[in-house]
Write a protein that holds these residues in place. Sequence first.
Motif, PDB file in Angstrom:
ATOM      1  N   PHE A 251      -3.097 -10.792   1.115  1.00  0.00           N
ATOM      2  CA  PHE A 251      -2.423 -11.539   0.052  1.00  0.00           C
ATOM      3  C   PHE A 251      -1.862 -10.555  -0.966  1.00  0.00           C
ATOM      4  N   CYS A 252      -0.637 -10.814  -1.410  1.00  0.00           N
ATOM      5  CA  CYS A 252      -0.048  -9.970  -2.448  1.00  0.00           C
ATOM      6  C   CYS A 252       0.842 -10.813  -3.350  1.00  0.00           C
ATOM      7  N   VAL A 253       1.089 -10.296  -4.540  1.00  0.00           N
ATOM      8  CA  VAL A 253       2.074 -10.875  -5.454  1.00  0.00           C
ATOM      9  C   VAL A 253       3.101  -9.792  -5.728  1.00  0.00           C
ATOM     10  N   ILE A 254       4.370 -10.121  -5.506  1.00  0.00           N
ATOM     11  CA  ILE A 254       5.436  -9.142  -5.696  1.00  0.00           C
ATOM     12  C   ILE A 254       6.399  -9.619  -6.780  1.00  0.00           C
ATOM     13  N   GLU A 255       6.954  -8.662  -7.499  1.00  0.00           N
ATOM     14  CA  GLU A 255       7.968  -8.951  -8.513  1.00  0.00           C
ATOM     15  C   GLU A 255       9.317  -8.513  -7.962  1.00  0.00           C
ATOM     16  N   LEU A 256      10.288  -9.411  -7.974  1.00  0.00           N
ATOM     17  CA  LEU A 256      11.598  -9.099  -7.420  1.00  0.00           C
ATOM     18  C   LEU A 256      12.417  -8.255  -8.385  1.00  0.00           C
ATOM     19  N   VAL A 257      13.216  -7.350  -7.829  1.00  0.00           N
ATOM     20  CA  VAL A 257      14.166  -6.536  -8.585  1.00  0.00           C
ATOM     21  C   VAL A 257      15.561  -6.998  -8.180  1.00  0.00           C
ATOM     22  N   PHE A 258      16.384  -7.347  -9.167  1.00  0.00           N
ATOM     23  CA  PHE A 258      17.719  -7.870  -8.904  1.00  0.00           C
ATOM     24  C   PHE A 258      18.777  -6.909  -9.421  1.00  0.00           C
ATOM     25  N   ASN A 259      19.934  -6.887  -8.734  1.00  0.00           N
ATOM     26  CA  ASN A 259      21.038  -6.064  -9.229  1.00  0.00           C
ATOM     27  C   ASN A 259      21.866  -6.869 -10.226  1.00  0.00           C
ATOM     28  N   GLU A 260      22.964  -6.270 -10.691  1.00  0.00           N
ATOM     29  CA  GLU A 260      23.777  -6.920 -11.714  1.00  0.00           C
ATOM     30  C   GLU A 260      24.395  -8.224 -11.229  1.00  0.00           C
TER      31      GLU A 260
ATOM     32  N   PHE B  72      11.534  -5.037  -4.294  1.00  0.00           N
ATOM     33  CA  PHE B  72      10.437  -5.740  -4.951  1.00  0.00           C
ATOM     34  C   PHE B  72       9.290  -4.776  -5.191  1.00  0.00           C
ATOM     35  N   ILE B  73       8.464  -5.120  -6.160  1.00  0.00           N
ATOM     36  CA  ILE B  73       7.377  -4.260  -6.608  1.00  0.00           C
ATOM     37  C   ILE B  73       6.053  -4.970  -6.353  1.00  0.00           C
ATOM     38  N   PHE B  74       5.122  -4.265  -5.743  1.00  0.00           N
ATOM     39  CA  PHE B  74       3.796  -4.832  -5.499  1.00  0.00           C
ATOM     40  C   PHE B  74       3.024  -4.876  -6.821  1.00  0.00           C
ATOM     41  N   ARG B  75       2.716  -6.081  -7.315  1.00  0.00           N
ATOM     42  CA  ARG B  75       1.959  -6.213  -8.557  1.00  0.00           C
ATOM     43  C   ARG B  75       0.483  -6.529  -8.311  1.00  0.00           C
ATOM     44  N   TYR B  76       0.191  -7.140  -7.176  1.00  0.00           N
ATOM     45  CA  TYR B  76      -1.209  -7.374  -6.800  1.00  0.00           C
ATOM     46  C   TYR B  76      -1.314  -7.301  -5.279  1.00  0.00           C
ATOM     47  N   CYS B  77      -2.357  -6.646  -4.788  1.00  0.00           N
ATOM     48  CA  CYS B  77      -2.653  -6.608  -3.353  1.00  0.00           C
ATOM     49  C   CYS B  77      -4.161  -6.726  -3.181  1.00  0.00           C
ATOM     50  N   ASN B  78      -4.598  -7.603  -2.294  1.00  0.00           N
ATOM     51  CA  ASN B  78      -6.034  -7.646  -2.026  1.00  0.00           C
ATOM     52  C   ASN B  78      -6.387  -6.600  -0.972  1.00  0.00           C
ATOM     53  N   ALA B  79      -7.673  -6.473  -0.677  1.00  0.00           N
ATOM     54  CA  ALA B  79      -8.130  -5.398   0.210  1.00  0.00           C
ATOM     55  C   ALA B  79      -7.531  -5.506   1.606  1.00  0.00           C
ATOM     56  N   GLU B  80      -7.320  -6.732   2.081  1.00  0.00           N
ATOM     57  CA  GLU B  80      -6.819  -6.921   3.442  1.00  0.00           C
ATOM     58  C   GLU B  80      -5.365  -6.460   3.590  1.00  0.00           C
ATOM     59  N   MET B  81      -4.640  -6.351   2.476  1.00  0.00           N
ATOM     60  CA  MET B  81      -3.259  -5.853   2.542  1.00  0.00           C
ATOM     61  C   MET B  81      -3.211  -4.443   3.125  1.00  0.00           C
ATOM     62  N   ALA B  82      -4.229  -3.642   2.822  1.00  0.00           N
ATOM     63  CA  ALA B  82      -4.260  -2.277   3.348  1.00  0.00           C
ATOM     64  C   ALA B  82      -4.362  -2.282   4.869  1.00  0.00           C
ATOM     65  N   THR B  83      -5.062  -3.276   5.415  1.00  0.00           N
ATOM     66  CA  THR B  83      -5.196  -3.377   6.870  1.00  0.00           C
ATOM     67  C   THR B  83      -3.873  -3.771   7.510  1.00  0.00           C
ATOM     68  N   ILE B  84      -3.205  -4.752   6.923  1.00  0.00           N
ATOM     69  CA  ILE B  84      -1.932  -5.230   7.472  1.00  0.00           C
ATOM     70  C   ILE B  84      -0.839  -4.175   7.343  1.00  0.00           C
ATOM     71  N   GLU B  85      -0.745  -3.564   6.161  1.00  0.00           N
ATOM     72  CA  GLU B  85       0.355  -2.644   5.880  1.00  0.00           C
ATOM     73  C   GLU B  85       0.068  -1.213   6.321  1.00  0.00           C
ATOM     74  N   GLY B  86      -1.209  -0.883   6.533  1.00  0.00           N
ATOM     75  CA  GLY B  86      -1.541   0.480   6.924  1.00  0.00           C
ATOM     76  C   GLY B  86      -1.396   1.480   5.797  1.00  0.00           C
ATOM     77  N   VAL B  87      -1.453   0.990   4.559  1.00  0.00           N
ATOM     78  CA  VAL B  87      -1.304   1.839   3.371  1.00  0.00           C
ATOM     79  C   VAL B  87      -2.394   1.444   2.379  1.00  0.00           C
ATOM     80  N   PRO B  88      -3.099   2.402   1.768  1.00  0.00           N
ATOM     81  CA  PRO B  88      -4.121   2.047   0.776  1.00  0.00           C
ATOM     82  C   PRO B  88      -3.533   1.215  -0.358  1.00  0.00           C
ATOM     83  N   VAL B  89      -4.324   0.288  -0.863  1.00  0.00           N
ATOM     84  CA  VAL B  89      -3.855  -0.600  -1.925  1.00  0.00           C
ATOM     85  C   VAL B  89      -3.337   0.189  -3.121  1.00  0.00           C
ATOM     86  N   GLU B  90      -4.054   1.246  -3.508  1.00  0.00           N
ATOM     87  CA  GLU B  90      -3.646   2.008  -4.692  1.00  0.00           C
ATOM     88  C   GLU B  90      -2.294   2.692  -4.510  1.00  0.00           C
TER      89      GLU B  90
END
Length: 232
Positions: free
Chosen positions: A132-141, A148-166
């Motif tokens: 589970f994650c919450v992302i903030e969208l980045v928009f152009n003009e 988009f920017i990762f604002r929250y990631c739970n521990a399982e996100m690291a398993t799915i994405e293969g990248v440490p949460v931090e």
Amino acid sequence: MNDLHEWFQKNDLCPENILYLYRSDRKTVVHRMDGEEAALYAPLHSVLSVLPENLFLNISKGIAVCRSQIVNISNDGIYTMSDGRTFQGRKRGLSDHRRLRAEIGLADTQPRPMSMSLLEKCSLLDDMPLAFCVIELVFNESGHGVDFIFRYCNAEMATIEGVPVEEMLNRSFYEVFPNGDKKWLVSYADVALNGTRHTLHDYSPEVDKYLTIHCYQPEPGYCACVLQAIDS
């Protein structure tokens, strides 16, 4: 100078279709917005001399980018372009990168706290067995979602994405995955802007998995995602 103008015409290059320029194998490579490239034996500064100075930025030795196609500048001076390519800007004078980010109106990727109620709700999902994650969208003009920017990631996100949460938190998607696919952006932006819900089923080349992603809007401007790897 005339030779450069002729070379630009021969390769169908103009200031409006150039995304970035970089040095490679003693050549200056000009990358167009359609993905095509042309290279020549000429210094980068010579090539830049025939381009409008206000449209291109020389961000480090051997790299220049189209100012309007920058979608993010991290505090470490990493420039993310509209095609997802990233370049490291000069490491000296990092404040210049932050000042430029503000000058051209890019979203600040520094942590911008969500409401405490939302953070509290997210914390309940820290150990949920689904990513589970919450992302903030980045928009152009033009109002199009470009990152988009990762604002929250739970521990399982690291398993799915293969990248440490931090390494994901408060970083843009194209910083974490420089060659990331843009196909998700339209749906994420629709959720963040309009509050619609989407369920996506597709292959994610960034993590080499087929994913099902359930998306909804927890707050305006944000998209919450529940991700699950599925058998292909």
